[in-house]
Design a protein around this motif. Structure first.
Motif, PDB file in Angstrom:
ATOM      1  N   ASP A 141       0.829  -1.206   0.000  1.00 35.71           N
ATOM      2  CA  ASP A 141       0.000   0.000   0.000  1.00 35.71           C
ATOM      3  C   ASP A 141       0.865   1.259   0.000  1.00 35.71           C
ATOM      4  N   LEU A 142       1.904   1.263   0.837  1.00 32.77           N
ATOM      5  CA  LEU A 142       2.804   2.428   0.856  1.00 32.77           C
ATOM      6  C   LEU A 142       3.498   2.607  -0.492  1.00 32.77           C
ATOM      7  N   GLY A 143       3.914   1.507  -1.102  1.00 36.89           N
ATOM      8  CA  GLY A 143       4.553   1.586  -2.416  1.00 36.89           C
ATOM      9  C   GLY A 143       3.629   2.168  -3.469  1.00 36.89           C
ATOM     10  N   LYS A 144       2.377   1.721  -3.467  1.00 34.07           N
ATOM     11  CA  LYS A 144       1.404   2.249  -4.434  1.00 34.07           C
ATOM     12  C   LYS A 144       1.160   3.737  -4.204  1.00 34.07           C
ATOM     13  N   SER A 191       2.430  12.494   1.534  1.00 35.38           N
ATOM     14  CA  SER A 191       2.587  12.077   2.930  1.00 35.38           C
ATOM     15  C   SER A 191       3.467  10.841   3.072  1.00 35.38           C
ATOM     16  N   VAL A 192       3.822  10.207   1.940  1.00 35.41           N
ATOM     17  CA  VAL A 192       4.650   9.000   1.956  1.00 35.41           C
ATOM     18  C   VAL A 192       6.015   9.330   1.366  1.00 35.41           C
ATOM     19  N   ASN A 193       7.077   9.037   2.114  1.00 37.71           N
ATOM     20  CA  ASN A 193       8.417   9.273   1.568  1.00 37.71           C
ATOM     21  C   ASN A 193       9.082   7.933   1.244  1.00 37.71           C
ATOM     22  N   LEU A 194      10.131   8.003   0.472  1.00 37.62           N
ATOM     23  CA  LEU A 194      10.795   6.808  -0.035  1.00 37.62           C
ATOM     24  C   LEU A 194      11.377   5.950   1.090  1.00 37.62           C
ATOM     25  N   SER A 195      11.903   6.587   2.134  1.00 38.82           N
ATOM     26  CA  SER A 195      12.499   5.807   3.227  1.00 38.82           C
ATOM     27  C   SER A 195      11.454   4.953   3.931  1.00 38.82           C
ATOM     28  N   ASP A 196      10.231   5.477   4.125  1.00 39.67           N
ATOM     29  CA  ASP A 196       9.164   4.677   4.735  1.00 39.67           C
ATOM     30  C   ASP A 196       8.802   3.481   3.857  1.00 39.67           C
ATOM     31  N   VAL A 197       8.755   3.719   2.556  1.00 39.83           N
ATOM     32  CA  VAL A 197       8.433   2.644   1.620  1.00 39.83           C
ATOM     33  C   VAL A 197       9.495   1.545   1.686  1.00 39.83           C
ATOM     34  N   MET A 198      10.750   1.942   1.665  1.00 38.90           N
ATOM     35  CA  MET A 198      11.848   0.965   1.673  1.00 38.90           C
ATOM     36  C   MET A 198      11.925   0.217   3.004  1.00 38.90           C
ATOM     37  N   ILE A 199      11.735   0.913   4.110  1.00 38.58           N
ATOM     38  CA  ILE A 199      11.787   0.265   5.422  1.00 38.58           C
ATOM     39  C   ILE A 199      10.668  -0.752   5.561  1.00 38.58           C
ATOM     40  N   ASN A 200       9.449  -0.363   5.184  1.00 38.47           N
ATOM     41  CA  ASN A 200       8.329  -1.301   5.284  1.00 38.47           C
ATOM     42  C   ASN A 200       8.485  -2.469   4.325  1.00 38.47           C
ATOM     43  N   SER A 201       9.062  -2.215   3.164  1.00 42.66           N
ATOM     44  CA  SER A 201       9.308  -3.293   2.209  1.00 42.66           C
ATOM     45  C   SER A 201      10.313  -4.292   2.766  1.00 42.66           C
ATOM     46  N   GLN A 202      11.377  -3.799   3.401  1.00 44.80           N
ATOM     47  CA  GLN A 202      12.390  -4.682   3.979  1.00 44.80           C
ATOM     48  C   GLN A 202      11.826  -5.459   5.175  1.00 44.80           C
ATOM     49  N   LYS A 203      10.993  -4.804   5.990  1.00 43.30           N
ATOM     50  CA  LYS A 203      10.362  -5.503   7.118  1.00 43.30           C
ATOM     51  C   LYS A 203       9.496  -6.654   6.621  1.00 43.30           C
ATOM     52  N   ALA A 204       8.729  -6.394   5.571  1.00 44.48           N
ATOM     53  CA  ALA A 204       7.866  -7.435   5.013  1.00 44.48           C
ATOM     54  C   ALA A 204       8.708  -8.563   4.416  1.00 44.48           C
ATOM     55  N   SER A 205       9.796  -8.222   3.769  1.00 46.47           N
ATOM     56  CA  SER A 205      10.675  -9.226   3.173  1.00 46.47           C
ATOM     57  C   SER A 205      11.316 -10.106   4.244  1.00 46.47           C
ATOM     58  N   ILE A 206      11.809  -9.492   5.298  1.00 51.61           N
ATOM     59  CA  ILE A 206      12.430 -10.256   6.386  1.00 51.61           C
ATOM     60  C   ILE A 206      11.409 -11.153   7.071  1.00 51.61           C
ATOM     61  N   ALA A 207      10.206 -10.633   7.303  1.00 53.59           N
ATOM     62  CA  ALA A 207       9.163 -11.441   7.931  1.00 53.59           C
ATOM     63  C   ALA A 207       8.804 -12.636   7.057  1.00 53.59           C
ATOM     64  N   PHE A 208       8.733 -12.430   5.741  1.00 52.50           N
ATOM     65  CA  PHE A 208       8.412 -13.525   4.835  1.00 52.50           C
ATOM     66  C   PHE A 208       9.532 -14.559   4.804  1.00 52.50           C
ATOM     67  N   GLN A 209      10.782 -14.101   4.785  1.00 51.77           N
ATOM     68  CA  GLN A 209      11.911 -15.033   4.782  1.00 51.77           C
ATOM     69  C   GLN A 209      11.941 -15.862   6.058  1.00 51.77           C
ATOM     70  N   ALA A 210      11.637 -15.245   7.190  1.00 45.35           N
ATOM     71  CA  ALA A 210      11.586 -15.984   8.458  1.00 45.35           C
ATOM     72  C   ALA A 210      10.458 -17.008   8.435  1.00 45.35           C
ATOM     73  N   THR A 211       9.338 -16.645   7.842  1.00 41.57           N
ATOM     74  CA  THR A 211       8.213 -17.575   7.740  1.00 41.57           C
ATOM     75  C   THR A 211       8.574 -18.776   6.874  1.00 41.57           C
ATOM     76  N   VAL A 212       9.263 -18.528   5.772  1.00 39.97           N
ATOM     77  CA  VAL A 212       9.686 -19.627   4.891  1.00 39.97           C
ATOM     78  C   VAL A 212      10.664 -20.540   5.622  1.00 39.97           C
ATOM     79  N   GLN A 213      11.563 -19.969   6.412  1.00 40.07           N
ATOM     80  CA  GLN A 213      12.504 -20.798   7.161  1.00 40.07           C
ATOM     81  C   GLN A 213      11.795 -21.641   8.208  1.00 40.07           C
ATOM     82  N   VAL A 214      10.792 -21.066   8.878  1.00 43.77           N
ATOM     83  CA  VAL A 214      10.018 -21.839   9.856  1.00 43.77           C
ATOM     84  C   VAL A 214       9.270 -22.960   9.149  1.00 43.77           C
TER      85      VAL A 214
END
Length: 117
Positions: free
Chosen positions: A67-70, A78-101
Motif C-alpha cells: 500500500d505504501l509503495g502504491k 505524505s509518503v516518503n521513499l524511506s518509509d516505503v523501503m523500510i516497510n518493504s524490507q520488514k515485510a521481506s524479512i518477515a516472509f523469509q523468516a516464515t519460509v525458514q520456519v
C-alpha cells in the motif's frame, strides 16, 4: 548454528515465540485483554491459531508495504521513499523468516514420518 544458508537459532527463537504466544491468555471479544483472576489457569491457544496469527502478521506487513509503495508511486506527498523501503524490507524479512520456519516444520515432519515405531 548455521546449516547451509539457514540460521537455525533464529528459527528456534521464532518457534519459542510461538510457544510463548500459545500460553498467553486469549484476548477479549472487543480486543481488550481479558483479565484472568488469581487462582484460575490461563486458557491455552492451540498451535494452529498461534501459527495463523503469525501468518496474519506477515500478511499485514506485506499489505502495508504494498500500500505504501502504491501511494508513493501515485505521488502521495505524505509518503516518503524511506518509509516505503523500510516497510518493504520488514515485510521481506518477515516472509523469509516464515519460509525458514515452514522449512523447519517440513523437515521435522519428515523426521517423524521416517521414525520406526
Amino acid at each position: 548454528m548455521k546449516t547451509g544458508m539457514i540460521d537455525t537459532s533464529r528459527i528456534e527463537a521464532m518457534i519459542s515465540q510461538l510457544k510463548a504466544a500459545a500460553t498467553r491468555p486469549e484476548q477479549g471479544v472487543k480486543g481488550v485483554g481479558s483479565a484472568v483472576p488469581d487462582g484460575e489457569p490461563a486458557t491455552r491457544v492451540d498451535f494452529a491459531s498461534a501459527l495463523k496469527a503469525s501468518l496474519d502478521q506477515v500478511n499485514g506487513a506485506q499489505r502495508r508495504a504494498e500500500d505504501l509503495g502504491k501511494r508513493f508511486v501515485l505521488g502521495d506527498d505524505s509518503v516518503n521513499l524511506s518509509d516505503v523501503m523500510i516497510n518493504s524490507q520488514k515485510a521481506s524479512i518477515a516472509f523469509q523468516a516464515t519460509v525458514q520456519v515452514r522449512n523447519k516444520l517440513v523437515s521435522a515432519y519428515h523426521d517423524i514420518m521416517n521414525m520406526q515405531v
